[in-house]
Design a protein around this motif. Structure first.
Motif, PDB file in Angstrom:
ATOM      1  N   VAL A   2       0.738  -1.251  -0.026  1.00  0.00           N
ATOM      2  CA  VAL A   2      -0.074   0.004   0.088  1.00  0.00           C
ATOM      3  C   VAL A   2       0.910   1.282   0.070  1.00  0.00           C
ATOM      4  O   VAL A   2       0.661   2.377  -0.672  1.00  0.00           O
ATOM      5  CB  VAL A   2      -0.957  -0.067   1.315  1.00  0.00           C
ATOM      6  N   VAL A   3       1.657   1.212   0.808  1.00  0.00           N
ATOM      7  CA  VAL A   3       2.535   2.420   0.987  1.00  0.00           C
ATOM      8  C   VAL A   3       3.803   2.715  -0.402  1.00  0.00           C
ATOM      9  O   VAL A   3       3.805   3.774  -0.777  1.00  0.00           O
ATOM     10  CB  VAL A   3       3.756   2.440   2.260  1.00  0.00           C
ATOM     11  N   SER A   4       4.200   1.693  -0.891  1.00  0.00           N
ATOM     12  CA  SER A   4       4.944   1.351  -2.150  1.00  0.00           C
ATOM     13  C   SER A   4       3.866   2.025  -3.291  1.00  0.00           C
ATOM     14  O   SER A   4       4.457   2.995  -3.987  1.00  0.00           O
ATOM     15  CB  SER A   4       5.285   0.070  -2.634  1.00  0.00           C
ATOM     16  N   ARG A   5       2.756   1.623  -3.523  1.00  0.00           N
ATOM     17  CA  ARG A   5       1.894   2.223  -4.388  1.00  0.00           C
ATOM     18  C   ARG A   5       1.792   3.885  -4.218  1.00  0.00           C
ATOM     19  O   ARG A   5       1.473   4.491  -5.187  1.00  0.00           O
ATOM     20  CB  ARG A   5       0.513   1.768  -4.422  1.00  0.00           C
ATOM     21  N   ARG A   6       1.388   4.167  -3.111  1.00  0.00           N
ATOM     22  CA  ARG A   6       1.185   5.588  -2.655  1.00  0.00           C
ATOM     23  C   ARG A   6       2.457   6.257  -3.205  1.00  0.00           C
ATOM     24  O   ARG A   6       2.379   7.239  -3.818  1.00  0.00           O
ATOM     25  CB  ARG A   6       1.033   5.752  -1.028  1.00  0.00           C
ATOM     26  N   MET A   7       3.737   5.865  -2.877  1.00  0.00           N
ATOM     27  CA  MET A   7       4.971   6.588  -3.226  1.00  0.00           C
ATOM     28  C   MET A   7       5.055   6.633  -4.742  1.00  0.00           C
ATOM     29  O   MET A   7       5.572   7.628  -5.277  1.00  0.00           O
ATOM     30  CB  MET A   7       5.954   5.798  -2.574  1.00  0.00           C
ATOM     31  N   VAL A   8       4.798   5.475  -5.410  1.00  0.00           N
ATOM     32  CA  VAL A   8       4.980   5.676  -6.834  1.00  0.00           C
ATOM     33  C   VAL A   8       3.936   6.604  -7.635  1.00  0.00           C
ATOM     34  O   VAL A   8       4.278   7.095  -8.503  1.00  0.00           O
ATOM     35  CB  VAL A   8       4.655   3.929  -7.315  1.00  0.00           C
ATOM     36  N   SER A   9       2.734   6.586  -7.148  1.00  0.00           N
ATOM     37  CA  SER A   9       1.644   7.515  -7.560  1.00  0.00           C
ATOM     38  C   SER A   9       2.072   8.671  -7.593  1.00  0.00           C
ATOM     39  O   SER A   9       2.168   9.866  -8.362  1.00  0.00           O
ATOM     40  CB  SER A   9       0.160   7.055  -6.908  1.00  0.00           C
ATOM     41  N   ARG A  10       2.743   9.410  -6.447  1.00  0.00           N
ATOM     42  CA  ARG A  10       3.113  10.564  -5.882  1.00  0.00           C
ATOM     43  C   ARG A  10       4.361  10.991  -6.718  1.00  0.00           C
ATOM     44  O   ARG A  10       4.519  11.989  -7.306  1.00  0.00           O
ATOM     45  CB  ARG A  10       3.752  10.757  -4.531  1.00  0.00           C
ATOM     46  N   GLN A  59      -3.019   5.265   7.244  1.00  0.00           N
ATOM     47  CA  GLN A  59      -3.319   6.491   6.773  1.00  0.00           C
ATOM     48  C   GLN A  59      -3.100   6.638   5.265  1.00  0.00           C
ATOM     49  O   GLN A  59      -1.884   6.516   5.033  1.00  0.00           O
ATOM     50  CB  GLN A  59      -2.423   7.398   7.743  1.00  0.00           C
ATOM     51  N   ALA A  60      -3.969   7.433   4.650  1.00  0.00           N
ATOM     52  CA  ALA A  60      -3.751   7.601   3.186  1.00  0.00           C
ATOM     53  C   ALA A  60      -2.813   8.905   3.079  1.00  0.00           C
ATOM     54  O   ALA A  60      -2.044   8.865   2.222  1.00  0.00           O
ATOM     55  CB  ALA A  60      -4.928   7.908   2.625  1.00  0.00           C
ATOM     56  N   GLY A  61      -2.921   9.794   4.093  1.00  0.00           N
ATOM     57  CA  GLY A  61      -2.261  11.143   4.055  1.00  0.00           C
ATOM     58  C   GLY A  61      -2.894  12.443   3.342  1.00  0.00           C
ATOM     59  O   GLY A  61      -4.113  12.120   2.700  1.00  0.00           O
ATOM     60  N   SER A  62      -2.425  13.534   3.350  1.00  0.00           N
ATOM     61  CA  SER A  62      -3.055  14.485   2.443  1.00  0.00           C
ATOM     62  C   SER A  62      -2.762  14.523   1.397  1.00  0.00           C
ATOM     63  O   SER A  62      -1.731  13.717   0.651  1.00  0.00           O
ATOM     64  CB  SER A  62      -2.627  16.009   3.470  1.00  0.00           C
ATOM     65  N   TRP A  63      -3.423  15.473   0.359  1.00  0.00           N
ATOM     66  CA  TRP A  63      -3.384  15.469  -0.848  1.00  0.00           C
ATOM     67  C   TRP A  63      -1.988  16.060  -1.358  1.00  0.00           C
ATOM     68  O   TRP A  63      -1.269  15.656  -2.205  1.00  0.00           O
ATOM     69  CB  TRP A  63      -4.380  16.831  -1.315  1.00  0.00           C
ATOM     70  N   LEU A  64      -1.421  17.191  -0.684  1.00  0.00           N
ATOM     71  CA  LEU A  64      -0.024  17.656  -1.037  1.00  0.00           C
ATOM     72  C   LEU A  64       0.998  16.907  -0.101  1.00  0.00           C
ATOM     73  O   LEU A  64       2.032  17.002  -0.802  1.00  0.00           O
ATOM     74  CB  LEU A  64      -0.109  19.143  -0.445  1.00  0.00           C
ATOM     75  N   GLY A  65       0.698  16.646   0.924  1.00  0.00           N
ATOM     76  CA  GLY A  65       1.786  15.581   1.641  1.00  0.00           C
ATOM     77  C   GLY A  65       2.447  16.677   2.305  1.00  0.00           C
ATOM     78  O   GLY A  65       3.786  16.163   2.894  1.00  0.00           O
ATOM     79  N   ILE A  66       2.400  17.773   2.711  1.00  0.00           N
ATOM     80  CA  ILE A  66       3.454  18.550   3.403  1.00  0.00           C
ATOM     81  C   ILE A  66       3.501  18.250   4.673  1.00  0.00           C
ATOM     82  O   ILE A  66       4.790  18.102   5.514  1.00  0.00           O
ATOM     83  CB  ILE A  66       2.763  19.847   3.488  1.00  0.00           C
ATOM     84  N   ALA A  67       2.240  17.761   5.484  1.00  0.00           N
ATOM     85  CA  ALA A  67       2.757  17.238   6.804  1.00  0.00           C
ATOM     86  C   ALA A  67       3.370  16.043   6.821  1.00  0.00           C
ATOM     87  O   ALA A  67       4.345  15.716   7.937  1.00  0.00           O
ATOM     88  CB  ALA A  67       1.106  17.011   7.420  1.00  0.00           C
ATOM     89  N   GLU A  68       3.046  15.079   6.044  1.00  0.00           N
ATOM     90  CA  GLU A  68       3.693  14.100   5.904  1.00  0.00           C
ATOM     91  C   GLU A  68       5.175  13.999   5.553  1.00  0.00           C
ATOM     92  O   GLU A  68       6.308  13.355   5.926  1.00  0.00           O
ATOM     93  CB  GLU A  68       3.131  12.739   4.857  1.00  0.00           C
ATOM     94  N   PHE A  69       5.417  14.927   4.743  1.00  0.00           N
ATOM     95  CA  PHE A  69       6.937  15.472   4.368  1.00  0.00           C
ATOM     96  C   PHE A  69       7.751  15.705   5.550  1.00  0.00           C
ATOM     97  O   PHE A  69       8.630  15.301   5.756  1.00  0.00           O
ATOM     98  CB  PHE A  69       6.964  16.430   3.199  1.00  0.00           C
ATOM     99  N   ARG A  70       7.141  16.667   6.464  1.00  0.00           N
ATOM    100  CA  ARG A  70       7.730  17.284   7.728  1.00  0.00           C
ATOM    101  C   ARG A  70       7.985  15.833   8.487  1.00  0.00           C
ATOM    102  O   ARG A  70       9.149  15.692   9.058  1.00  0.00           O
ATOM    103  CB  ARG A  70       6.867  18.177   8.151  1.00  0.00           C
ATOM    104  N   THR A  71       7.139  14.966   8.745  1.00  0.00           N
ATOM    105  CA  THR A  71       7.427  13.843   9.504  1.00  0.00           C
ATOM    106  C   THR A  71       8.342  12.876   9.037  1.00  0.00           C
ATOM    107  O   THR A  71       9.210  12.528   9.772  1.00  0.00           O
ATOM    108  CB  THR A  71       5.905  12.960   9.776  1.00  0.00           C
ATOM    109  N   ASN A  72       8.227  12.540   7.775  1.00  0.00           N
ATOM    110  CA  ASN A  72       8.967  11.716   7.129  1.00  0.00           C
ATOM    111  C   ASN A  72      10.565  12.107   7.010  1.00  0.00           C
ATOM    112  O   ASN A  72      11.483  11.701   7.334  1.00  0.00           O
ATOM    113  CB  ASN A  72       8.708  11.173   5.860  1.00  0.00           C
ATOM    114  N   PHE A  73      10.602  13.327   6.754  1.00  0.00           N
ATOM    115  CA  PHE A  73      11.958  14.146   6.869  1.00  0.00           C
ATOM    116  C   PHE A  73      12.571  14.132   7.991  1.00  0.00           C
ATOM    117  O   PHE A  73      13.825  13.847   8.191  1.00  0.00           O
ATOM    118  CB  PHE A  73      12.064  15.508   6.128  1.00  0.00           C
ATOM    119  N   GLY A  74      11.890  14.488   8.999  1.00  0.00           N
ATOM    120  CA  GLY A  74      12.325  14.268  10.550  1.00  0.00           C
ATOM    121  C   GLY A  74      12.702  12.730  10.778  1.00  0.00           C
ATOM    122  O   GLY A  74      13.758  12.854  11.656  1.00  0.00           O
ATOM    123  N   ARG A  75      12.029  11.904  10.426  1.00  0.00           N
ATOM    124  CA  ARG A  75      12.575  10.681  10.456  1.00  0.00           C
ATOM    125  C   ARG A  75      13.934  10.086   9.805  1.00  0.00           C
ATOM    126  O   ARG A  75      14.921   9.574  10.303  1.00  0.00           O
ATOM    127  CB  ARG A  75      11.395   9.540  10.237  1.00  0.00           C
TER     128      ARG A  75
END
Length: 152
Positions: free
Chosen positions: A50-58, A121-137
């Motif tokens: 699921v996560v892999s497909r999300r990444m590829v589509s983005r 969690q699918a995440g938001s449309w732009l992914g700004i919050a997810e970017f902050r979280t994942n970049f922090g990781r």
């Protein structure tokens, strides 16, 4: 998801795997158990589907759109110059094209980092919050790898 909790595909502390002696060919029960252990060990570091497909589509959107614009820069500029709409210096055409390709390259990274790494969690449309979280990781992971090991 809490910041300190790990995801299924995140690396954990380096630990040496302990394997028992290889099972004999006639003992099928032990052989299948060993295969299951190897399969579980291989899947532990894998990215969920699921996560892999999300990444590829983005990645397709964030890198594909600027790359297509970079590819159309030359034909569009040719049409503009041929119809004498206005004069375009060659340098401007090349720089605009390079700019689009550069945005496409950045779009690959943004596509991966802005996708939600949580399966539920699918995440938001732009992914700004997810970017902050994942970049922090990612930064935390770099810092833990860089920090000197205590007791060594």
């Amino acid at each position: 998801m809490a910041k300190g909790s790990g995801l299924p595909f995140e690396s954990r502390k380096k630990s040496k795997a302990t394997f028992s002696k290889a099972p004999s060919p006639d003992d099928t029960g032990r052989k299948s158990a060993a295969k299951q252990q190897k399969s579980a060990a291989a899947k532990q570091g894998a990215i969920p589907e699921v996560v892999s497909r999300r990444m590829v589509s983005r990645m397709a959107v964030c890198a594909g759109v600027p790359t297509l614009l970079g590819l159309t820069t030359f034909p569009v500029s040719y049409v503009i110059v041929q119809h004498h709409w206005f004069s375009l210096p060659h340098v401007v055409v090349v720089l605009v094209s390079l700019g689009w390709f550069g945005l496409g390259a950045l779009g690959l990274s943004y596509g991966v980092i802005s996708a939600s790494w949580d399966e539920a969690q699918a995440g938001s449309w732009l992914g700004i919050a997810e970017f902050r979280t994942n970049f922090g990781r990612i930064v935390d992971s770099w810092q833990t790898r860089k920090s000197p090991k205590s007791g060594t």
